[in-house]
Design a protein around this motif. Structure first.
Motif, PDB file in Angstrom:
ATOM      1  N   ALA B 233       0.840  -1.208   0.000  1.00  0.00           N
ATOM      2  CA  ALA B 233       0.000   0.000   0.000  1.00  0.00           C
ATOM      3  C   ALA B 233       0.873   1.257   0.000  1.00  0.00           C
ATOM      4  O   ALA B 233       0.574   2.234  -0.690  1.00  0.00           O
ATOM      5  CB  ALA B 233      -0.925  -0.013   1.207  1.00  0.00           C
ATOM      6  N   VAL B 234       1.969   1.218   0.748  1.00  0.00           N
ATOM      7  CA  VAL B 234       2.864   2.382   0.806  1.00  0.00           C
ATOM      8  C   VAL B 234       3.591   2.550  -0.533  1.00  0.00           C
ATOM      9  O   VAL B 234       3.750   3.662  -1.038  1.00  0.00           O
ATOM     10  CB  VAL B 234       3.861   2.255   1.986  1.00  0.00           C
ATOM     11  N   THR B 235       4.010   1.433  -1.112  1.00  0.00           N
ATOM     12  CA  THR B 235       4.682   1.485  -2.419  1.00  0.00           C
ATOM     13  C   THR B 235       3.744   2.073  -3.472  1.00  0.00           C
ATOM     14  O   THR B 235       4.151   2.888  -4.309  1.00  0.00           O
ATOM     15  CB  THR B 235       5.133   0.074  -2.843  1.00  0.00           C
ATOM     16  N   LYS B 236       2.478   1.659  -3.404  1.00  0.00           N
ATOM     17  CA  LYS B 236       1.495   2.166  -4.359  1.00  0.00           C
ATOM     18  C   LYS B 236       1.351   3.692  -4.215  1.00  0.00           C
ATOM     19  O   LYS B 236       1.284   4.430  -5.202  1.00  0.00           O
ATOM     20  CB  LYS B 236       0.149   1.473  -4.108  1.00  0.00           C
ATOM     21  N   ALA B 237       1.320   4.141  -2.978  1.00  0.00           N
ATOM     22  CA  ALA B 237       1.222   5.591  -2.734  1.00  0.00           C
ATOM     23  C   ALA B 237       2.426   6.303  -3.335  1.00  0.00           C
ATOM     24  O   ALA B 237       2.308   7.351  -3.983  1.00  0.00           O
ATOM     25  CB  ALA B 237       1.124   5.864  -1.240  1.00  0.00           C
ATOM     26  N   SER B 238       3.592   5.700  -3.161  1.00  0.00           N
ATOM     27  CA  SER B 238       4.812   6.298  -3.676  1.00  0.00           C
ATOM     28  C   SER B 238       4.760   6.423  -5.194  1.00  0.00           C
ATOM     29  O   SER B 238       5.110   7.454  -5.765  1.00  0.00           O
ATOM     30  CB  SER B 238       5.997   5.437  -3.238  1.00  0.00           C
ATOM     31  N   ARG B 239       4.272   5.347  -5.840  1.00  0.00           N
ATOM     32  CA  ARG B 239       4.251   5.327  -7.309  1.00  0.00           C
ATOM     33  C   ARG B 239       3.185   6.247  -7.889  1.00  0.00           C
ATOM     34  O   ARG B 239       3.284   6.678  -9.025  1.00  0.00           O
ATOM     35  CB  ARG B 239       4.002   3.901  -7.801  1.00  0.00           C
ATOM     36  N   SER B 240       2.141   6.512  -7.112  1.00  0.00           N
ATOM     37  CA  SER B 240       1.053   7.324  -7.662  1.00  0.00           C
ATOM     38  C   SER B 240       1.267   8.818  -7.436  1.00  0.00           C
ATOM     39  O   SER B 240       0.408   9.630  -7.732  1.00  0.00           O
ATOM     40  CB  SER B 240      -0.277   6.881  -7.050  1.00  0.00           C
ATOM     41  N   MET B 241       2.428   9.174  -6.911  1.00  0.00           N
ATOM     42  CA  MET B 241       2.703  10.595  -6.653  1.00  0.00           C
ATOM     43  C   MET B 241       2.875  11.335  -7.969  1.00  0.00           C
ATOM     44  O   MET B 241       3.677  10.950  -8.812  1.00  0.00           O
ATOM     45  CB  MET B 241       3.977  10.706  -5.804  1.00  0.00           C
ATOM     46  N   GLY B 242       2.121  12.412  -8.149  1.00  0.00           N
ATOM     47  CA  GLY B 242       2.095  13.089  -9.448  1.00  0.00           C
ATOM     48  C   GLY B 242       3.246  14.052  -9.688  1.00  0.00           C
ATOM     49  O   GLY B 242       3.515  14.442 -10.817  1.00  0.00           O
ATOM     50  N   ARG B 243       3.906  14.460  -8.612  1.00  0.00           N
ATOM     51  CA  ARG B 243       4.956  15.480  -8.773  1.00  0.00           C
ATOM     52  C   ARG B 243       6.315  14.929  -8.350  1.00  0.00           C
ATOM     53  O   ARG B 243       6.392  14.090  -7.463  1.00  0.00           O
ATOM     54  CB  ARG B 243       4.633  16.703  -7.917  1.00  0.00           C
ATOM     55  N   THR B 244       7.358  15.477  -8.977  1.00  0.00           N
ATOM     56  CA  THR B 244       8.722  15.128  -8.564  1.00  0.00           C
ATOM     57  C   THR B 244       9.575  16.392  -8.596  1.00  0.00           C
ATOM     58  O   THR B 244       9.312  17.304  -9.372  1.00  0.00           O
ATOM     59  CB  THR B 244       9.391  14.116  -9.531  1.00  0.00           C
ATOM     60  N   MET B 245      10.583  16.403  -7.754  1.00  0.00           N
ATOM     61  CA  MET B 245      11.562  17.495  -7.801  1.00  0.00           C
ATOM     62  C   MET B 245      12.637  17.099  -8.805  1.00  0.00           C
ATOM     63  O   MET B 245      13.052  15.938  -8.827  1.00  0.00           O
ATOM     64  CB  MET B 245      12.171  17.688  -6.401  1.00  0.00           C
TER      65      MET B 245
END
Lengths: 279, 380
Positions: B233-245
């Motif tokens: 579930a945490v990995t999924k949250a990480s992958r679904s993040m729309g923004r990156t620096m």
């Protein structure tokens, strides 16, 4: 204050022992602790935060002799609310003090070199402790030159000091003014004009520079032109300071906190950010 | 969140109702419990008396300049992400009296307020925010001078962290390396799981205090499946993040101090300082003096301030940073570049608050990317 951890933001009450007017807007105060006797040790170029009751706090460099820990001497120009309040102080009044803070003029590292001091206006005040130190240890230095610029002859700070330094055979002191009023017979023009007159060996010279940023910029240019490299030039920067201990963030100048990494910087360490406008 | 037993015991699975019990236990231990709670249309951090005060079933929709809460059956207690508040308001309060000066004959005396800090438990600290607390630890206690008030409040704080299993609309913690998986430094960490009619927490202690709490909360030993599901579930949250620096932002900004983008962003920026107020790491403060009407008492007060204010850079004669471009540049270069020189890490955690709460939706990741795409240009 009997707390176990010392809070660097809390001032200690000091008493004004003497108040001396220097110029129309500039004065010198001598301070001693309001109670007890505590020697005050500082290095030339360092500053204190002075607290005027109910009005606020300002960073002010020491202008006295670093070899005399019995009193704290500050020379202040009244340019705002707090400094105006400080100008109304008289003998016996109390103020709050915390310090000393910041970096210092590298008087020891400069031993063995010619030393030149380029300064303007109130910028002479933070350099006077360095001059006192150097003259006390005169033999450790090569040639010593002081170049000072003021707006008018009436604005020359520490005139007696300058006259006595000018009268010595073991150093060179010269003063220029922007506008030659009254019976002024000395040089008129910017302080950088004086630098080229001094007889020092640029390749074995250390320079201390303190004044408005524009004056420091042109002084560095002139020094570079003569062959004094940036690693031997030291400047004192000024920024807004609230805490003096790197916690409030106000005095940031690029990667540095002027309060604790400065105010005295070796110029090569800030040469990249120094010319950036409004940094 | 490994299946292995950590230094403070193996992970356990707690029923959802254990959250209420946890808050009660903390209160019984003398903690003021601070957690997420809904107020004025946003999830804020305030005192909570039980799990009922938490925003169960509420989700936040966030975008540049926009924040809305809505109800969702998929939302447990912690499926919302971060709101306008952050934990610095408790560790580094926005208004602190430094001292009181009382006028006496011939001078004044100084009294320092009693600094005994309240014992506080922070429930629901996200990975980005635990990283932010640690960045402020370095600022206030890790360099030449220490802030004793901060140190005391921090020492009295207990951290119940929560792993994010959903990325918010403006989150970019993954690219800042701070989340969504909580790093070391917590007392207890929870991962919430809500599937069908199962609603539970995977819990792992990170300190003796956390282990003691977990002992009292009982629950059951976690199985491999529990741990794997939480990790997924945490990995999924990480992958679904729309923004990156963008990569290399420290050097990028240092080498583009005269880029025309500063003028461009200055035309949109309102200098309202919202970004610095919601930022969990921004630490700048002003000091002000307040005097009683009769003049016999004066207080010196330390208040949050911002590099966007004109007073921030004021020295005699005027402000150093008069132009908006200089103030925005100060903020972003300090946060993303010069913080490394000062404190050995980035000052940004990727929490996304500055994007959400910017009234005009200025996006720190977009500004950095715009410079990266066009680097080396200087103002003409």
């Amino acid at each position: 204050m009997n707390t176990a951890i010392v809070d660097p933001m809390i001032p200690v009450p000091y008493q004004v022992r003497s108040f001396q007017k220097e110029l129309s807007d500039t004065f010198t105060i001598e301070l001693t602790p309001a109670s007890g006797r505590r020697p005050f040790h500082f290095k030339p170029g360092q500053f204190n935060m002075l607290y005027a009751y109910g009005t606020g706090e300002v960073p002010i460099s020491m202008s006295g002799d670093p070899a005399d820990p019995s009193k704290v001497v500050h020379t202040i120009r009244a340019v705002g609310t707090v400094t105006d309040t400080l100008m109304a102080l008289r003998e016996g009044d109390n103020i709050g003090l915390r310090g000393p803070f910041g970096s210092s003029w590298p008087v020891e590292a400069a031993e063995g070199h010619d030393l030149i001091i380029v300064t303007g206006g109130i910028g002479l005040a933070p350099l006077r402790p360095a001059i006192y130190h150097v003259l006390k240890h005169r033999k450790k230095y090569g040639k010593v030159c002081i170049f000072y610029g003021a707006r008018t002859p009436e604005d020359i700070l520490f005139r007696k000091d300058l006259e006595s330094w000018r009268g010595r055979f073991d150093m060179y002191a010269d003063v220029t003014v922007d506008r030659g009023t009254g019976d002024w017979a000395g040089p008129v023009g910017v302080v950088t004009n004086l630098i080229t007159r001094g007889r020092f060996d640029p390749h074995h010279t250390v320079a201390f520079v303190c004044g408005p940023e524009i004056m420091m910029r042109f002084s560095v240019q002139t020094l570079n032109g003569l062959g004094v490299t940036n690693d031997r030039i030291h400047v004192s920067m000024e920024r807004n300071m609230k805490c003096a201990v790197g916690l409030c963030g106000f005095c940031q100048f690029g990667p540095t906190f002027v309060c604790k990494d400065g105010p005295v910087f070796r110029f090569d360490r800030i040469q990249k950010i120094f010319p950036v406008r409004e940094l | 969140m490994t299946g292995e037993a950590g230094a403070f015991g193996a992970p356990r699975v707690l029923a959802a109702k254990a959250l209420d019990q946890l808050i009660t236990l903390l209160a019984q231990d003398g903690y003021e419990v601070i957690g997420p709670t809904e107020r004025d249309g946003a999830v804020v951090y305030d005192t909570v008396d039980g799990a009922a005060d938490l925003p169960l079933g509420r989700l936040d929709e966030q975008e540049g300049g926009s924040y809305r809460l809505k109800s969702s059956r998929k939302a447990g207690y912690f499926h919302h992400v971060v709101g306008p508040h952050n934990w610095k308001r408790f560790l580094y309060p926005p208004h602190q009296v430094l001292f009181t000066a009382a006028r006496r004959r011939g001078g004044f005396s100084i009294t320092v307020p009693d600094a005994a800090p309240p014992k506080r438990a922070f429930v629901g600290v996200r990975a980005c925010d635990l990283a932010a607390i640690q960045k402020q630890d370095t600022v206030f206690t890790g360099r030449d001078y220490k802030d004793p008030g901060y140190a005391a409040r921090r020492a009295a704080a207990l951290v119940v962290a929560v792993n994010c299993t959903r990325a918010g609309g403006t989150c970019f913690c993954a690219s800042m390396g701070t989340g969504p998986q909580v790093g070391p430094g917590y007392d207890l960490v929870l991962t919430e799981r809500l599937t069908g009619d199962r609603h539970e927490f995977l819990a792992q202690a990170g300190s003796q205090a956390g282990a003691d709490l977990l002992d009292k909360l009982k629950g059951r030993a976690a199985k491999d499946d529990d741990v794997k599901a939480a990790e997924a579930a945490v990995t999924k949250a990480s992958r679904s993040m729309g923004r990156t620096m963008v990569d290399g932002v420290e050097t990028l900004l240092k080498e583009n101090l005269e880029h025309p983008r500063w003028d461009e962003v200055a035309r949109r920026c309102l200098y309202c300082a919202n970004c610095t107020m919601v930022c969990p790491t921004c630490f700048c403060s002003n000091t002000q003096d307040e005097t009683s009407l009769d003049g016999n008492e004066a207080q010196r007060v330390r208040t949050w301030n911002s590099c966007f204010s004109i007073e921030f850079s004021y020295i005699h004669g005027g402000a150093i940073r008069r132009e908006g471009r200089s103030r925005y540049r100060q903020w972003i270069t300090h946060k993303l570049a010069h913080w490394h020189d000062q404190f050995g890490s980035s000052g940004c955690t990727g929490c996304g608050r500055c994007i959400t709460w910017c009234p005009v939706g200025i996006d720190i990741t977009e500004e950095a990317r715009a410079i990266a795409a066009d680097k080396g240009r200087t103002k003409t």
